[in-house]
Design an enzyme around this catalytic site. Sequence first.
Site, PDB file in Angstrom:
ATOM      1  N   ALA A 299       0.801  -1.220   0.000  1.00  0.00           N
ATOM      2  CA  ALA A 299       0.000   0.000   0.000  1.00  0.00           C
ATOM      3  C   ALA A 299       0.840   1.278   0.000  1.00  0.00           C
ATOM      4  O   ALA A 299       0.317   2.352   0.270  1.00  0.00           O
ATOM      5  CB  ALA A 299      -0.927  -0.005   1.212  1.00  0.00           C
TER       6      ALA A 299
ATOM      7  N   ASN B  65       2.416  -4.154   7.132  1.00  0.00           N
ATOM      8  CA  ASN B  65       3.186  -4.574   5.958  1.00  0.00           C
ATOM      9  C   ASN B  65       3.881  -3.381   5.301  1.00  0.00           C
ATOM     10  O   ASN B  65       4.971  -3.525   4.739  1.00  0.00           O
ATOM     11  CB  ASN B  65       2.278  -5.267   4.943  1.00  0.00           C
ATOM     12  CG  ASN B  65       1.987  -6.709   5.310  1.00  0.00           C
ATOM     13  OD1 ASN B  65       2.854  -7.430   5.792  1.00  0.00           O
ATOM     14  ND2 ASN B  65       0.766  -7.138   5.082  1.00  0.00           N
TER      15      ASN B  65
ATOM     16  N   HIS C 145      -0.432   6.989   4.677  1.00  0.00           N
ATOM     17  CA  HIS C 145       0.933   6.484   4.838  1.00  0.00           C
ATOM     18  C   HIS C 145       1.901   7.619   4.534  1.00  0.00           C
ATOM     19  O   HIS C 145       1.847   8.217   3.456  1.00  0.00           O
ATOM     20  CB  HIS C 145       1.181   5.318   3.876  1.00  0.00           C
ATOM     21  CG  HIS C 145       0.165   4.225   3.978  1.00  0.00           C
ATOM     22  ND1 HIS C 145       0.110   3.352   5.039  1.00  0.00           N
ATOM     23  CD2 HIS C 145      -0.854   3.866   3.153  1.00  0.00           C
ATOM     24  CE1 HIS C 145      -0.888   2.509   4.871  1.00  0.00           C
ATOM     25  NE2 HIS C 145      -1.489   2.800   3.731  1.00  0.00           N
TER      26      HIS C 145
END
Length: 262
Positions: free
Chosen positions: A118, A185, A215
């Site tokens: 992602a 992850n 993020h």
Amino acid sequence: MKFGLIGNGAIATYVRHGLEQRGHQLGALLLRPERVAEPDAEQSVPRVAAISDLPADLDLMIDCAGHVALRDHGPGLLRSGRDLVTVSIGAMADQQVADELLQAAGEGGATLHLASGAIGGLDVLRAANAGTLTSVRYVGRKPPKGWVGSRAEDLLDLAAITDRPETHFTGSARQAALAYPKNANVAAAVALAGIGFDRTQVELIADPGVSANIHEVQATGDFGRFDIRIAGQALPGNPRSSALAAMSVISTVEQIVSPMRF
């Protein structure tokens, strides 16, 4: 290309359809024993529970089933000579798992391909790491409900977070990936592309002011400074699965089969 999939959840389903639309053929599903016999509207391929039962003509295996699946099936697949794409990068934070996967790949003459998941910008981190990276920091923000089912539930009253962000983890990428196997992850991907699990710093936040998964990566070194921010959306119908993570698997496969690579 004929590929096999580990798992049949939201990400696996997206990857399956995306690759089939690009002309690739699904040859088998590798599932937990209790899921092999479940009803399936698309029972057009073998559903197996053991590596030994996979068709021999698969060109590539793709793991979309999480850390446990990579740990359980990855070494055997690589040792058998099958290349493997995985989005379960956080499993590599367990050094024993990482060592076993790499040893199996060497023994089988196979390659473990890590999908970026992602996050983006990992090419910049890899390039900067050829020089001297001084620091790398990853900050992950999700709405409070996005942390349901994770360790954050033991640390915070997620339902009561309505006014301001609450940090529920600070530490290394290794600690984050091991403590949040379904949520970190991205931290693992950043660590592997840059200065490693133990030097990469991570902060995880439940933020009622965001509606997407945010993020952020900041890195400094002799190359200069790097800042990236991604607001990621979930797959339709599954708020816990990142759309970009599924897309990154398809992109990785397309890079593998392409005569030209970035």
